[in-house]
Motif scaffolding. Sequence first.
Motif, mmCIF file in Angstrom:
data_model
loop_
_atom_site.group_PDB
_atom_site.id
_atom_site.type_symbol
_atom_site.label_atom_id
_atom_site.label_comp_id
_atom_site.label_asym_id
_atom_site.label_seq_id
_atom_site.Cartn_x
_atom_site.Cartn_y
_atom_site.Cartn_z
ATOM 1 N N UNK A 253 -12.197 -8.277 4.588
ATOM 2 C CA UNK A 253 -11.934 -9.710 4.611
ATOM 3 C C UNK A 253 -10.679 -10.034 3.810
ATOM 4 N N UNK A 254 -9.945 -10.991 4.311
ATOM 5 C CA UNK A 254 -8.764 -11.476 3.593
ATOM 6 C C UNK A 254 -8.608 -12.969 3.897
ATOM 7 N N UNK A 255 -7.762 -13.626 3.102
ATOM 8 C CA UNK A 255 -7.564 -15.061 3.293
ATOM 9 C C UNK A 255 -6.922 -15.325 4.644
ATOM 10 N N UNK A 256 -7.419 -16.357 5.321
ATOM 11 C CA UNK A 256 -6.869 -16.708 6.635
ATOM 12 C C UNK A 256 -5.429 -17.183 6.480
ATOM 13 N N UNK A 257 -5.240 -18.121 5.603
ATOM 14 C CA UNK A 257 -3.896 -18.526 5.175
ATOM 15 C C UNK A 257 -3.969 -18.811 3.688
ATOM 16 N N UNK A 258 -2.844 -18.725 3.051
ATOM 17 C CA UNK A 258 -2.824 -18.962 1.611
ATOM 18 C C UNK A 258 -3.167 -20.398 1.265
ATOM 19 N N UNK A 259 -2.978 -21.294 2.221
ATOM 20 C CA UNK A 259 -3.194 -22.712 1.938
ATOM 21 C C UNK A 259 -4.660 -23.116 2.060
ATOM 22 N N UNK A 260 -5.444 -22.321 2.792
ATOM 23 C CA UNK A 260 -6.832 -22.700 3.055
ATOM 24 C C UNK A 260 -7.740 -22.226 1.934
ATOM 25 N N UNK A 261 -8.432 -23.156 1.289
ATOM 26 C CA UNK A 261 -9.400 -22.826 0.257
ATOM 27 C C UNK A 261 -10.797 -23.082 0.804
ATOM 28 N N UNK A 262 -11.776 -22.418 0.211
ATOM 29 C CA UNK A 262 -13.158 -22.597 0.636
ATOM 30 C C UNK A 262 -13.788 -23.695 -0.204
ATOM 31 N N UNK A 263 -14.393 -24.659 0.472
ATOM 32 C CA UNK A 263 -15.165 -25.696 -0.216
ATOM 33 C C UNK A 263 -16.626 -25.279 -0.119
ATOM 34 N N UNK A 264 -17.208 -24.950 -1.258
ATOM 35 C CA UNK A 264 -18.577 -24.447 -1.291
ATOM 36 C C UNK A 264 -19.561 -25.611 -1.363
ATOM 37 N N UNK B 117 -11.622 -37.465 5.619
ATOM 38 C CA UNK B 117 -11.722 -38.928 5.596
ATOM 39 C C UNK B 117 -12.528 -39.454 6.764
ATOM 40 N N UNK B 118 -12.557 -38.679 7.869
ATOM 41 C CA UNK B 118 -13.261 -39.147 9.072
ATOM 42 C C UNK B 118 -14.609 -38.474 9.281
ATOM 43 N N UNK B 119 -14.983 -37.568 8.403
ATOM 44 C CA UNK B 119 -16.283 -36.914 8.575
ATOM 45 C C UNK B 119 -16.286 -35.520 8.007
ATOM 46 N N UNK B 120 -16.590 -34.549 8.858
ATOM 47 C CA UNK B 120 -16.699 -33.162 8.423
ATOM 48 C C UNK B 120 -16.228 -32.281 9.575
ATOM 49 N N UNK B 121 -15.611 -31.156 9.258
ATOM 50 C CA UNK B 121 -15.067 -30.303 10.299
ATOM 51 C C UNK B 121 -15.067 -28.856 9.813
ATOM 52 N N UNK B 122 -14.996 -27.917 10.776
ATOM 53 C CA UNK B 122 -14.873 -26.499 10.474
ATOM 54 C C UNK B 122 -13.402 -26.123 10.425
ATOM 55 N N UNK B 123 -13.057 -25.320 9.455
ATOM 56 C CA UNK B 123 -11.700 -24.803 9.368
ATOM 57 C C UNK B 123 -11.765 -23.334 8.988
ATOM 58 N N UNK B 124 -10.901 -22.484 9.582
ATOM 59 C CA UNK B 124 -10.940 -21.057 9.248
ATOM 60 C C UNK B 124 -10.430 -20.807 7.834
ATOM 61 N N UNK B 125 -11.130 -19.919 7.121
ATOM 62 C CA UNK B 125 -10.746 -19.632 5.737
ATOM 63 C C UNK B 125 -10.590 -18.136 5.467
#
Length: 899
Positions: A436-447, A419-427
């Motif tokens: 490679x494996x999912x960082x957390x089950x809740x984090x999805x990748x936005x392509x 809502x405030x812009x754009x940010x990096x989040x680990x996935x």
Amino acid sequence: MFFSLISRYALFYLTVGLGHILLIQTVWPTQNNSAVQLLGLFPDVQNTSIPSTFSVHSRAMFKTAIILAQQYGLKINGEYIQWQADQTGGDVVNALSDMCQAISNSNIMGVVGPAYSREATDIIAFAERIGIPVISYAATNPDLSDRTSYQGFYRTIPSDNEAAIAIAKLFARYNWTSAIIVYQNDAFGTNGAKVINAALTNSAVMIRKTVIFDVTTRSIRGDLQALLTGSPARVVILWADPINTPLILRNAIDNDVLGPQFTWILSSSIPFATFNQSSYQALVGLLTVEAVTGSIISEPFNQTLLNAACNVWQTYEPETFPGISKIDYYGLFAFDATWLLIQSLQKVCSSDSSNLSTCPSMIGSSYCFNRSLTNSSNLFSAINDIAFLGVTGPIEFNANETDRLTGVYYIAQNSQPSATGIYFTPVLKYTNTDDWSAYTLANVIVWPGNSLAPPTDRPVLEGVTLRIAVTQSIPFTMLSYTVDDFGRNTTTYIGYVPDLIALLQYNMKFVPQLILAPSTKTYDNIIQDVANGVYDMMMSDLTITSGRRQIVSFSSSIFDNSLRIIMRESTDESIDFLAFLKTFSFGLWLTLLGSGLFAAVILCIIERQENEILQNRSLLPLLSMGMWYSLGAFVGYGVDFHVRTAAGRLLTLGLYIISIVFVATYTANLTSYLTIAKTTELISSIDDIKAGKLPFNRIGVRLGTSIEAYYLREISGGVKNYYPLSSRQQQYNALLNGLIDASFMDIGVAEYATNNIYCNLTLVGADFETSAFGIAIPKNWVYAQILDVNILSLREAGSLDDLRTKWFQAKTCPEASNIPTSMGVESLIGLFLTFAIISVLSVILFLYKKRFMLKDYIMSMFRNNSSFTQQNTSVRQNSVKSLEDSPSCQVHSDIQLQL
């Protein structure tokens, strides 16, 4: 915790609200009175007003490690370890100068740094001359992994070799098979790109393009848009430092080569505050692959040591301390590099007097190049043998490698909108002992494009507008004019090609822009326009030829084609009265006639005495009866008398044998002859044209087509002796108006035209010169593969066959005009004329035979008529006389006289 991932490489300022650091006032204790010192080299330039977190955090953690060693009472030869910290600005000359000055004036036992790979080579060479170890916290150049070349070098940050392997596994995770590499042309970028290229190639990933960012001019070499859009790959690996990465991304935004068309993988995350908010949508979907510490991915690390270090930092430089969860990764790697040197020195040179002989010391003159460290081999052995749990994870080395053996961790961060812009989040997370494996089950990748589905590594046509050149060619492309409810005229395209475009559009989601090419342009002219970028493709009844392939590329076949000869229907058949006799040659007819006469003579001789039918006849009637018998036997009809002798029966058998063969052969030859006569044209195949049975100037050929190339190659030997035609309509008109006798046409168009439009034109002979129609596209067109895949899928699904059935098997011309077995009376008029003559002769013969009876009958009729006339006259006379004698008649006569 995750905020550190957002702002890892952001610039800190002391200005309130911005977090900037303008002038850092530190209260670190003075470190200039010990004989045991470590040198730290950091990337910021001296006295900068805008220091980076990269440099500030690394320098702070370097000092923190030494302060901790002092607090823990760790001494070397009875003295605490102290530091010297220099800021090189990333310049190798500055780094060498600072190092030389420090070594000249102090007992430097080891170097922590440098930060950049471009500095490392010269720093390591200088350190080897003196005999001191160099442990870098940020130089990732894979060439530095060679222990033979770099004897005294170590690093706590993983090498780019490990990053390349992690990237290759990331490609395998998403089934990407092609990539583009953009890198900066220094030691870090060049060697990083080299090992990434090697790792991806070993994983069967093809590097389609490499693009250079010049660190001197701070710009891309070449046109970034042309370089990327002209490549068949759509995954871009950007290998550049945090300073140059934003510059390259801004260039990519300006050239519209970020999302959703391309997926970018960065070597480091960046702050988004320096980008315009209008660019945020294009920046969504970025991925980073960067080395991290064990704490980030829940792997083992020394929490106690980290807490102690943070307490020290917060105590001596609280204005720069970001919080334990926000420390830059490079700062943590710098701490472990420093702690490694401290632990190694402590191991070989403790306060125990028994170990003092092994303790290294600096000897030589005050000039740096003349100084050296004694017992340095003991120090290197200690570094190779030591193992401990650092703040980044397990630390361990050996004598054969410069890279750490354990604690190699990477994380993939994803730029996502908020809502405030754009940010990096680990996935995603990665270790060198796992995948490679999912960082957390809740984090999805936005392509890119805000999609949740992993993108393809190949170009996709979704949303791309394609300029498609079409030509009017029935039934491939036709114009349909309609009037809508508001009375406006609209033009739509119908036919095989528009239907095919609709199928491809449904599958690939592109936006078609159909452009009707000018009728004055030949197909070769339009192909040249495709090559020049006027159109993105040409879809028509366009034959794939070797000459055209030199100018453009072609898709897979959209229509299997061949050529046919088209001519006018024959309308003036000549009448042959004796056509039915031409099934046999004149000699054969004479032989049959002679055989009949011979059989008649033999029959008369052997049967005359025994057969009452033939008895008492003169010679001519006798031979006539014999010929009658022979003819009846020939045609299988038989006659009204039978043979009486065995010899006659044997002769009859011979006549029957001739009859069987004669009737069968005549029937077959007559059928064949009449069929051939019905279908006789000026020519019957392409071989007749090659043989010159038609004048070449009576053969029409369309200019600028593959048919013209075929004619010049196969028929005329390069001589343009044909009748030139500029369009297909002119081709039809020339045939109908008698300007030409024959022409060549593609089979699909020819069959449709002769079956539905020009019923008085016909196709002659078999098809020839098989070929294929394809879609003309520019050379090295990035969408060529996906276009071919979709065309092949339509072919496999039977969709192309359905289109062919729909548009090429329609037929509106009368069926009668196409039945080859039907023929008129004129075909056998000679046979019927012969029958008429025989019938007349039969009547004449009949009359001749009955001439005496007819004469008697006529004379009898004449006599009877004369007798009837005389009797009638006598009757009338008697009637008149009786009336005259009657009284009533007398009265009537008187009345007539009175009147």
